[in-house]
Design a protein around this motif. Sequence first.
Motif, PDB file in Angstrom:
ATOM      1  N   SER A   8       1.672  -1.405   0.274  1.00  0.00           N
ATOM      2  CA  SER A   8      -0.446   0.099  -0.416  1.00  0.00           C
ATOM      3  C   SER A   8       0.664   1.284  -0.167  1.00  0.00           C
ATOM      4  N   LEU A   9       0.993   2.184  -0.562  1.00  0.00           N
ATOM      5  CA  LEU A   9       1.604   3.253  -0.912  1.00  0.00           C
ATOM      6  C   LEU A   9       0.423   4.564  -1.041  1.00  0.00           C
ATOM      7  N   CYS A  51      11.551   2.972  -4.533  1.00  0.00           N
ATOM      8  CA  CYS A  51      10.718   3.341  -2.746  1.00  0.00           C
ATOM      9  C   CYS A  51      10.127   2.478  -2.172  1.00  0.00           C
ATOM     10  N   VAL A  52       9.941   1.553  -2.847  1.00  0.00           N
ATOM     11  CA  VAL A  52       8.743   0.188  -1.799  1.00  0.00           C
ATOM     12  C   VAL A  52       9.899  -0.413  -1.509  1.00  0.00           C
ATOM     13  N   LEU A  53      10.979  -1.323  -2.845  1.00  0.00           N
ATOM     14  CA  LEU A  53      12.300  -1.485  -1.892  1.00  0.00           C
ATOM     15  C   LEU A  53      12.915  -1.373  -1.366  1.00  0.00           C
ATOM     16  N   GLY A  54      12.832   0.217  -0.987  1.00  0.00           N
ATOM     17  CA  GLY A  54      14.007   0.830   0.492  1.00  0.00           C
ATOM     18  C   GLY A  54      15.660   1.191  -0.266  1.00  0.00           C
ATOM     19  N   VAL A  68       3.932  -3.489   7.897  1.00  0.00           N
ATOM     20  CA  VAL A  68       5.089  -2.480   7.825  1.00  0.00           C
ATOM     21  C   VAL A  68       5.234  -1.676   7.014  1.00  0.00           C
ATOM     22  N   GLU A  69       4.704  -0.560   8.262  1.00  0.00           N
ATOM     23  CA  GLU A  69       5.528   0.612   7.220  1.00  0.00           C
ATOM     24  C   GLU A  69       7.267   0.830   6.859  1.00  0.00           C
ATOM     25  N   MET A  70       6.731   0.901   5.149  1.00  0.00           N
ATOM     26  CA  MET A  70       8.756   0.758   4.942  1.00  0.00           C
ATOM     27  C   MET A  70       9.929   1.779   5.259  1.00  0.00           C
ATOM     28  N   THR A  76      16.047  -5.244  10.931  1.00  0.00           N
ATOM     29  CA  THR A  76      15.104  -6.384  10.649  1.00  0.00           C
ATOM     30  C   THR A  76      14.231  -6.306   9.405  1.00  0.00           C
ATOM     31  N   GLU A  77      12.975  -4.972   9.816  1.00  0.00           N
ATOM     32  CA  GLU A  77      12.345  -5.396   8.831  1.00  0.00           C
ATOM     33  C   GLU A  77      12.386  -5.369   8.116  1.00  0.00           C
ATOM     34  N   ARG A  78      12.973  -4.142   7.176  1.00  0.00           N
ATOM     35  CA  ARG A  78      13.866  -3.861   5.578  1.00  0.00           C
ATOM     36  C   ARG A  78      13.968  -5.550   5.340  1.00  0.00           C
TER      37      ARG A  78
END
Length: 152
Positions: A8-9, A51-54, A68-70, A76-78
């Motif tokens: 979700s963006l 951006c989605v992938l960080g 999870v808010e990226m 760890t979450e990323r």
Amino acid sequence: MSSTAKISLRDVHKGFGPKKVLQGVDLDVAKGESVAIIGGSGTGKSVTLKCVLGLLTPDQGSIKVDGVEMTTASRTERDEMLAKTGMLFQGAALFDSLTVWENVAFGLIEGQGMKAAKARDLAIARLEDVGLAADIANMSPASLSGGMQKRV
């Protein structure tokens, strides 16, 4: 984009200096849904995915993967999200400032903290697995053919 996660963006913005690439992007991708992002050159397709992938941090907005808010996710979450993710950009999108072996080993060194010498050996082995000789390891991506870049 094929998703095994809910993505979700909301109101995502990203610019580079005066150039505003993303301005208020909203997108929902349900788990198991496939979505194509199409558009002309420079319209933000790759920037959205990065951006989605960080790989890039949006200037504003929210990006959630499985809730999870990226944009504020812990390492760890990323890493957990990235372990379930694969992506290949149309133009191979290799880091032009890195050698071929450094591009192949990037995730091992930066993501897993592997020592460069060991990562280089593994990268060369993977290059050979896809029919690329070890002697291209120290070359720049720009010196390779398009097909070779895709294999890298």
